[in-house]
Design a protein around this motif. Structure first.
Motif, PDB file in Angstrom:
ATOM      1  N   THR A 298       9.240 -66.146  -3.085  1.00  0.00           N
ATOM      2  CA  THR A 298       9.414 -65.080  -4.074  1.00  0.00           C
ATOM      3  C   THR A 298       8.179 -64.929  -4.951  1.00  0.00           C
ATOM      4  O   THR A 298       7.080 -65.351  -4.594  1.00  0.00           O
TER       5      THR A 298
ATOM      6  N   ARG B 207      16.221 -66.302 -14.443  1.00  0.00           N
ATOM      7  CA  ARG B 207      14.979 -66.620 -13.740  1.00  0.00           C
ATOM      8  C   ARG B 207      14.234 -67.773 -14.403  1.00  0.00           C
ATOM      9  O   ARG B 207      13.726 -68.680 -13.721  1.00  0.00           O
TER      10      ARG B 207
ATOM     11  N   ARG C 104      15.936 -68.183  -7.097  1.00  0.00           N
ATOM     12  CA  ARG C 104      15.289 -66.873  -7.194  1.00  0.00           C
ATOM     13  C   ARG C 104      15.444 -66.028  -5.930  1.00  0.00           C
ATOM     14  O   ARG C 104      15.781 -64.845  -6.002  1.00  0.00           O
TER      15      ARG C 104
ATOM     16  N   LEU D  97      17.512 -62.372  -5.908  1.00  0.00           N
ATOM     17  CA  LEU D  97      16.950 -61.106  -5.424  1.00  0.00           C
ATOM     18  C   LEU D  97      17.749 -60.574  -4.244  1.00  0.00           C
ATOM     19  O   LEU D  97      18.042 -59.372  -4.157  1.00  0.00           O
TER      20      LEU D  97
ATOM     21  N   LEU E 106      17.277 -56.550  -4.222  1.00  0.00           N
ATOM     22  CA  LEU E 106      15.969 -56.234  -4.799  1.00  0.00           C
ATOM     23  C   LEU E 106      14.848 -56.743  -3.890  1.00  0.00           C
ATOM     24  O   LEU E 106      15.025 -57.724  -3.166  1.00  0.00           O
TER      25      LEU E 106
ATOM     26  N   VAL F 164      10.991 -58.428  -3.049  1.00  0.00           N
ATOM     27  CA  VAL F 164      10.018 -59.350  -3.636  1.00  0.00           C
ATOM     28  C   VAL F 164       8.775 -58.533  -3.964  1.00  0.00           C
ATOM     29  O   VAL F 164       8.254 -57.805  -3.127  1.00  0.00           O
TER      30      VAL F 164
END
Length: 463
Positions: free
Chosen positions: A53, A394, A403, A407, A412, A414
């Motif tokens: 990430t 986070r 993490r 995501l 979402l 990276v």
């Protein structure tokens, strides 16, 4: 020739004694330290959720370990992303071994219930780790629940070669939850022993699973039950100490719900995937991403607990020293599998998504009060509140295998900062800066040797 070992005992004989159930169950806990789970460097889960990430960047000074995973070069014959698969099923197998002897008449009553509850909690935890890595997460996209889940092993059969991924994602999650609900109801294990599942830990793990499943009312329900039994998120004074303990020093477990113990004789160097101490200097495999490092305020206790900015070979780096220890063998510390702080953040996020911003803000401020040396309670609302919760998640769970999965479950991408590996943001940059939210790479490849042993196991798409 001798037919009976003078050292080992046949399992059928051993499992006629109550204490053997505890010994076998402790063997299941120990399996969490196998290669591909929480030891060695290739595929170590203490770092995989971050090096894939925007939290970490590979260091030029390191040995290039886990480089392909950092560059999203996932493949079915690379242990960096496949190692967890066999390691987690090894944990499951040991838990199922205990369960296979459960009805032989040796254990009765509450003792039997507790052993079964612990074994099923272990089994659920390992299956969930497989599920979130190798299958789509329910909240990841609109069709996730109907896609391929995992094989959920509920019997002891080490040579099993006919299992398949016949369960959907939704059905797989229900199996995990069923085991955890049984464990929550029956477990009597003392909460003082953080190296074994307790009722508070099982409730906390349920909050994690329900958050991933998108069932926010149950996330709040079981998270609050866990917080009721174990309310401390680790005090400001204790926070640094829970990470720097070594065998032989006073062990602080404030805010820890379940950890993988790391005492003799194993004493695995669980932090070696981050760095090694050479002639008094940290030689890091991965260092903090410059932009991420700067998200930590100077009055944030986590900054000094997680990082050491220091020279290696005449270059300054932001080293990750969360697992380095202090005063004992380097990189040999217990593995914090689940902490109260995560449960609080689960409940805060789920409360927000359920329309209860008041509870979400109260919980968020409760955590921030114990992380900042000077803190004025925040008053965020709406999207700003959710952003604040996700930011604290986070920061709080950095380098704890969160993490990548956060995501992933949020759908979402990276997006790395484009900065280099040196402490000031200069130096070598990551080869790959982005990973699209709809990439097939979010589902790690099933190891090729598992498919060769059992062709019924379906490989994930495009591998």
């Amino acid at each position: 020739m001798d037919q009976i070992s003078s050292v080992n005992e046949a399992e059928e004989q051993a499992m006629t004694r109550p204490e053997s159930f505890r010994q076998a169950l402790d063997g299941a806990y120990t399996a969490f330290k196998g290669t591909g789970y929480y030891t060695s460097d290739a595929g170590n889960q203490l770092i995989m959720g971050d090096l894939t990430t925007d939290n970490l960047i590979i260091s030029d000074a390191g040995r290039n370990s886990n480089a392909s995973a950092s560059n999203f070069e996932f493949s079915s014959d690379n242990s960096q992303t496949t190692g967890l698969f066999s390691a987690a099923y090894a944990v499951v197998s040991r838990a199922n071994f205990v369960l296979s002897y459960l009805n032989n008449g040796v254990l009765t009553g509450a003792q039997k219930d507790n052993i079964e509850a612990e074994a099923r909690a272990i089994r659920a935890a390992a299956h969930f780790d497989i599920l979130r890595a190798y299958s789509v997460i329910p909240t990841q996209n609109s069709t996730a629940e109907h896609q391929y889940g995992i094989y959920y092993s509920e019997s002891f059969n080490p040579l099993n070669n006919n299992s398949s991924r016949s369960l959907s994602v939704d059905e797989s999650y229900k199996k995990v939850i069923n085991d955890l609900l049984f464990a929550a109801d029956k477990i009597t294990q003392n909460d003082a022993d953080k190296g074994r599942f307790s009722k508070a830990a099982v409730y906390g793990l349920l909050s994690r699973v329900y958050l991933y499943k998108g069932e926010y009312a149950n996330t709040v329900k079981y998270g609050q039950l866990a917080l009721g039994l174990s309310p401390s998120v680790t005090t400001l004074d204790n926070f640094n100490r829970i990470w720097k303990e070594n065998e032989g020093l006073a062990k602080i477990t404030d805010g820890v719900l379940f950890q993988i113990s790391n005492a003799a004789p194993e004493r695995n160097t669980v932090g070696v995937a981050y760095n090694q101490l050479i002639d008094g200097q940290y030689r890091s495999e991965f260092v903090a991403d410059y932009a991420f490092f700067n998200m930590f305020a100077n009055n944030d206790v986590r900054k000094t607990s997680y990082f050491t900015t220091a020279l290696y070979n005449k270059k300054m780096y932001n080293h990750i020293t969360k697992y380095a220890g202090n005063g004992g063998p380097v990189n040999i510390v217990p593995i914090k599998y689940l902490r109260t702080a995560e449960v609080l953040l689960n409940v805060a996020e789920a409360s927000y998504r359920s329309g209860d911003e008041g509870t979400a803000l109260t919980l968020l401020n409760q955590l921030r009060k114990e992380r900042y040396t000077s803190f004025t309670p925040g008053a965020e609302a709406g999207t700003a509140l959710l952003d604040a919760i996700l930011k604290e998640r986070r920061l709080e769970l950095a380098f704890e295998n969160d993490r990548w999965y956060t995501l992933k479950r949020l759908g979402l991408p990276v997006q790395r900062s484009g900065k280099g590996d040196i402490a000031d943001g200069s130096g070598s940059k990551a080869l790959t800066q982005t990973l699209a939210a709809d990439s097939y790479l979010w589902q790690w490849p099933i190891p090729i040797n598992a498919i060769q042993a059992n062709p019924n196991i379906k490989q994930n798409d495009k591998y």
